[in-house]
Design a protein around this motif. Structure first.
Motif, PDB file in Angstrom:
ATOM      1  N   MET A   1       0.834  -1.197   0.000  1.00 27.33           N
ATOM      2  CA  MET A   1       0.000   0.000   0.000  1.00 27.33           C
ATOM      3  C   MET A   1       0.875   1.257   0.000  1.00 27.33           C
ATOM      4  O   MET A   1       1.830   1.331   0.745  1.00 27.33           O
ATOM      5  N   ARG A   2       0.528   2.213  -0.867  1.00 28.11           N
ATOM      6  CA  ARG A   2       1.335   3.440  -0.941  1.00 28.11           C
ATOM      7  C   ARG A   2       0.628   4.611  -0.264  1.00 28.11           C
ATOM      8  O   ARG A   2      -0.598   4.711  -0.293  1.00 28.11           O
ATOM      9  N   VAL A   3       1.431   5.457   0.340  1.00 29.26           N
ATOM     10  CA  VAL A   3       0.912   6.629   1.045  1.00 29.26           C
ATOM     11  C   VAL A   3       1.388   7.868   0.297  1.00 29.26           C
ATOM     12  O   VAL A   3       2.587   8.036   0.079  1.00 29.26           O
ATOM     13  N   ASP A   4       0.421   8.717  -0.098  1.00 28.10           N
ATOM     14  CA  ASP A   4       0.776   9.904  -0.884  1.00 28.10           C
ATOM     15  C   ASP A   4       1.312  11.027   0.013  1.00 28.10           C
ATOM     16  O   ASP A   4       0.636  11.481   0.927  1.00 28.10           O
ATOM     17  N   ILE A   5       2.537  11.439  -0.263  1.00 30.81           N
ATOM     18  CA  ILE A   5       3.119  12.585   0.443  1.00 30.81           C
ATOM     19  C   ILE A   5       3.480  13.617  -0.617  1.00 30.81           C
ATOM     20  O   ILE A   5       4.472  13.446  -1.341  1.00 30.81           O
ATOM     21  N   LEU A   6       2.672  14.630  -0.743  1.00 30.66           N
ATOM     22  CA  LEU A   6       2.886  15.715  -1.716  1.00 30.66           C
ATOM     23  C   LEU A   6       3.195  15.173  -3.122  1.00 30.66           C
ATOM     24  O   LEU A   6       4.134  15.620  -3.774  1.00 30.66           O
ATOM     25  N   GLY A   7       2.401  14.187  -3.531  1.00 33.77           N
ATOM     26  CA  GLY A   7       2.507  13.703  -4.910  1.00 33.77           C
ATOM     27  C   GLY A   7       3.425  12.511  -5.108  1.00 33.77           C
ATOM     28  O   GLY A   7       3.495  11.959  -6.196  1.00 33.77           O
ATOM     29  N   ILE A   8       4.145  12.110  -4.071  1.00 32.49           N
ATOM     30  CA  ILE A   8       4.992  10.910  -4.178  1.00 32.49           C
ATOM     31  C   ILE A   8       4.375   9.787  -3.333  1.00 32.49           C
ATOM     32  O   ILE A   8       4.069   9.990  -2.152  1.00 32.49           O
ATOM     33  N   GLY A   9       4.178   8.623  -3.959  1.00 31.45           N
ATOM     34  CA  GLY A   9       3.572   7.498  -3.249  1.00 31.45           C
ATOM     35  C   GLY A   9       4.649   6.664  -2.562  1.00 31.45           C
ATOM     36  O   GLY A   9       5.429   5.986  -3.222  1.00 31.45           O
ATOM     37  N   PHE A  10       4.689   6.741  -1.241  1.00 35.39           N
ATOM     38  CA  PHE A  10       5.700   5.980  -0.474  1.00 35.39           C
ATOM     39  C   PHE A  10       5.131   4.630  -0.066  1.00 35.39           C
ATOM     40  O   PHE A  10       3.971   4.536   0.344  1.00 35.39           O
ATOM     41  N   ASP A  11       5.980   3.593  -0.137  1.00 37.38           N
ATOM     42  CA  ASP A  11       5.557   2.294   0.374  1.00 37.38           C
ATOM     43  C   ASP A  11       5.542   2.347   1.894  1.00 37.38           C
ATOM     44  O   ASP A  11       6.525   2.743   2.515  1.00 37.38           O
ATOM     45  N   ASN A  12       4.391   1.932   2.455  1.00 38.67           N
ATOM     46  CA  ASN A  12       4.255   1.987   3.915  1.00 38.67           C
ATOM     47  C   ASN A  12       4.723   0.668   4.510  1.00 38.67           C
ATOM     48  O   ASN A  12       3.932  -0.229   4.778  1.00 38.67           O
ATOM     49  N   VAL A  13       6.021   0.571   4.693  1.00 44.02           N
ATOM     50  CA  VAL A  13       6.619  -0.700   5.122  1.00 44.02           C
ATOM     51  C   VAL A  13       7.556  -0.482   6.320  1.00 44.02           C
ATOM     52  O   VAL A  13       8.101   0.599   6.503  1.00 44.02           O
ATOM     53  N   THR A  14       7.719  -1.560   7.089  1.00 38.56           N
ATOM     54  CA  THR A  14       8.757  -1.537   8.117  1.00 38.56           C
ATOM     55  C   THR A  14      10.093  -1.784   7.413  1.00 38.56           C
ATOM     56  O   THR A  14      10.120  -2.162   6.229  1.00 38.56           O
ATOM     57  N   PHE A  15      11.164  -1.626   8.160  1.00 42.87           N
ATOM     58  CA  PHE A  15      12.492  -1.861   7.584  1.00 42.87           C
ATOM     59  C   PHE A  15      12.596  -3.288   7.019  1.00 42.87           C
ATOM     60  O   PHE A  15      13.022  -3.488   5.881  1.00 42.87           O
ATOM     61  N   ASP A  16      12.147  -4.274   7.838  1.00 40.40           N
ATOM     62  CA  ASP A  16      12.266  -5.674   7.396  1.00 40.40           C
ATOM     63  C   ASP A  16      11.406  -5.951   6.172  1.00 40.40           C
ATOM     64  O   ASP A  16      11.818  -6.691   5.270  1.00 40.40           O
ATOM     65  N   GLU A  17      10.211  -5.367   6.157  1.00 46.76           N
ATOM     66  CA  GLU A  17       9.336  -5.551   4.992  1.00 46.76           C
ATOM     67  C   GLU A  17       9.989  -4.955   3.743  1.00 46.76           C
ATOM     68  O   GLU A  17       9.888  -5.504   2.642  1.00 46.76           O
ATOM     69  N   ALA A  18      10.650  -3.808   3.919  1.00 45.15           N
ATOM     70  CA  ALA A  18      11.327  -3.163   2.785  1.00 45.15           C
ATOM     71  C   ALA A  18      12.413  -4.085   2.226  1.00 45.15           C
ATOM     72  O   ALA A  18      12.538  -4.258   1.003  1.00 45.15           O
ATOM     73  N   VAL A  19      13.182  -4.701   3.115  1.00 45.57           N
ATOM     74  CA  VAL A  19      14.272  -5.581   2.658  1.00 45.57           C
ATOM     75  C   VAL A  19      13.697  -6.819   1.962  1.00 45.57           C
ATOM     76  O   VAL A  19      14.189  -7.237   0.904  1.00 45.57           O
ATOM     77  N   ASP A  20      12.625  -7.383   2.524  1.00 40.98           N
ATOM     78  CA  ASP A  20      11.971  -8.539   1.878  1.00 40.98           C
ATOM     79  C   ASP A  20      11.514  -8.167   0.472  1.00 40.98           C
ATOM     80  O   ASP A  20      11.742  -8.896  -0.487  1.00 40.98           O
ATOM     81  N   ARG A  21      10.871  -7.016   0.364  1.00 47.08           N
ATOM     82  CA  ARG A  21      10.339  -6.576  -0.935  1.00 47.08           C
ATOM     83  C   ARG A  21      11.497  -6.302  -1.917  1.00 47.08           C
ATOM     84  O   ARG A  21      11.420  -6.663  -3.083  1.00 47.08           O
ATOM     85  N   GLY A  22      12.559  -5.679  -1.414  1.00 45.69           N
ATOM     86  CA  GLY A  22      13.721  -5.401  -2.261  1.00 45.69           C
ATOM     87  C   GLY A  22      14.313  -6.697  -2.801  1.00 45.69           C
ATOM     88  O   GLY A  22      14.666  -6.794  -3.983  1.00 45.69           O
ATOM     89  N   PHE A  23      14.385  -7.706  -1.946  1.00 47.46           N
ATOM     90  CA  PHE A  23      14.966  -8.986  -2.387  1.00 47.46           C
ATOM     91  C   PHE A  23      14.050  -9.678  -3.399  1.00 47.46           C
ATOM     92  O   PHE A  23      14.530 -10.280  -4.362  1.00 47.46           O
ATOM     93  N   GLU A  24      12.736  -9.555  -3.176  1.00 43.49           N
ATOM     94  CA  GLU A  24      11.773 -10.106  -4.158  1.00 43.49           C
ATOM     95  C   GLU A  24      11.997  -9.464  -5.526  1.00 43.49           C
ATOM     96  O   GLU A  24      12.010 -10.141  -6.551  1.00 43.49           O
ATOM     97  N   LEU A  25      12.150  -8.148  -5.538  1.00 39.37           N
ATOM     98  CA  LEU A  25      12.367  -7.444  -6.815  1.00 39.37           C
ATOM     99  C   LEU A  25      13.652  -7.927  -7.472  1.00 39.37           C
ATOM    100  O   LEU A  25      13.707  -8.134  -8.681  1.00 39.37           O
ATOM    101  N   LEU A  26      14.681  -8.124  -6.659  1.00 40.89           N
ATOM    102  CA  LEU A  26      15.968  -8.579  -7.176  1.00 40.89           C
ATOM    103  C   LEU A  26      15.855  -9.967  -7.808  1.00 40.89           C
ATOM    104  O   LEU A  26      16.552 -10.285  -8.775  1.00 40.89           O
ATOM    105  N   CYS A  27      14.981 -10.796  -7.244  1.00 51.06           N
ATOM    106  CA  CYS A  27      14.843 -12.175  -7.736  1.00 51.06           C
ATOM    107  C   CYS A  27      13.830 -12.295  -8.870  1.00 51.06           C
ATOM    108  O   CYS A  27      13.643 -13.383  -9.413  1.00 51.06           O
ATOM    109  N   SER A  28      13.146 -11.198  -9.193  1.00 57.65           N
ATOM    110  CA  SER A  28      12.112 -11.298 -10.226  1.00 57.65           C
ATOM    111  C   SER A  28      12.751 -11.292 -11.622  1.00 57.65           C
ATOM    112  O   SER A  28      13.933 -10.984 -11.786  1.00 57.65           O
ATOM    113  N   ASP A  29      11.944 -11.613 -12.625  1.00 56.88           N
ATOM    114  CA  ASP A  29      12.478 -11.706 -13.990  1.00 56.88           C
ATOM    115  C   ASP A  29      12.563 -10.357 -14.687  1.00 56.88           C
ATOM    116  O   ASP A  29      13.167 -10.238 -15.746  1.00 56.88           O
ATOM    117  N   PHE A  30      11.916  -9.358 -14.110  1.00 56.44           N
ATOM    118  CA  PHE A  30      11.833  -8.066 -14.796  1.00 56.44           C
ATOM    119  C   PHE A  30      12.665  -7.008 -14.078  1.00 56.44           C
ATOM    120  O   PHE A  30      12.618  -6.923 -12.847  1.00 56.44           O
TER     121      PHE A  30
END
Ligand code: UDP
Length: 241
Positions: A1-30
């Motif tokens: 879920m993204r939170v709009d801060i003056l036009g920029i949508g920030f991911d509302n994640v904890t530090f650990d969630e951010a790292v999990d998501r970052g690693f998922e992106l790294l392992c994806s095909d795109f």
């Protein structure tokens, strides 16, 4: 879920969630990218819709600065926590070391990426740093070729904002890497040439103040912080009407 801060949508994640998501992106095909905007960057994006769009198209948008967290509270949609790019990238490097992913360090003054690589591999012997390049160049092509040849899965692009985000937008699909992360001055931090604020400053949300004392020439740049918070106050009034 993204939170709009003056036009920029920030991911509302904890530090650990951010790292999990970052690693998922790294392992994806795109190929995808991560941005770590602070309040100065969001303030600049207010007058540059192209830049705002690059930030919003990132696979992960992390709040790198206490100013963004304050703004989220002012706007009544608080973000879970600040996720500093330099810490996020460090945690992601541990995952890369455990999984054999290859990392390329790009940016900062000549010699800094190599010095950072030396310190990082001393700390994480399994980390594969497959190449380095400084951030002062006239031709993109040899760098793209070098990243391709290195077989990098991930590239830390540390050219400062907005140069790094523009570079990522222009070359995301040309290097074979699956993830690019815009990380500002992080290589200087890993190399130890720029010292991070002591923990107490970070805990009190005063890292910006420490940086101001250490690098007073940033004063003019940092004036964007109060201007950014004022914009958030105004936006919250308008939204409540
Ligand atoms: N930099 C670079 N190429 C450039 C301009 C800047 O590699 O053309 C580097 C600079 O050496 C520094 C980083 O980009 O390592 C920017 O650091 P700064 O702390 O200003 O970035 P911030 O994290 O505040 O965006």
């Amino acid at each position: 879920m993204r939170v709009d801060i003056l036009g920029i949508g920030f991911d509302n994640v904890t530090f650990d969630e951010a790292v999990d998501r970052g690693f998922e992106l790294l392992c994806s095909d795109f190929p995808s990218y991560v941005v770590t905007p602070n309040s100065e960057i969001v303030y600049d994006s207010l007058s540059n819709s192209d830049y705002a769009s690059i930030l919003n198209k990132a696979g992960l948008v992390l709040p790198d600065g206490i100013g963004v967290i304050y703004a989220s509270r002012i706007l009544g949609r608080p973000l879970k926590q600040k996720v500093a790019g330099i810490d996020f990238a460090k945690a992601l490097m541990k995952r890369m070391a455990d999984s054999g992913k290859r990392l390329y360090l790009f940016g900062s003054k000549p010699g800094i990426a190599e010095a950072a690589a030396e310190k990082l591999t001393a700390e994480m012997p399994d980390l594969i740093i497959c190449g380095c390049h400084d951030g002062y160049f006239t031709d993109d092509k040899p760098i793209i070729e070098d990243i391709l040849q290195s077989g990098a899965d991930c590239v830390f692009v540390c050219l400062g904002a907005p140069k790094q985000e523009l570079w990522i937008r222009d070359h995301l699909h040309e290097t074979g890497a699956k993830l690019m992360i815009g990380l500002g001055g992080s290589l200087d931090g890993y190399a130890g040439t720029v010292k991070r604020a002591p923990d107490i400053f970070i805990k009190l949300g005063l890292e910006w103040f420490y940086r101001l004392i250490k690098e007073p020439w940033r004063f003019k740049r940092m004036l964007r912080l109060p201007k950014f918070l004022w914009k958030a106050v105004m936006a919250s009034f308008i939204e409540r009407k």
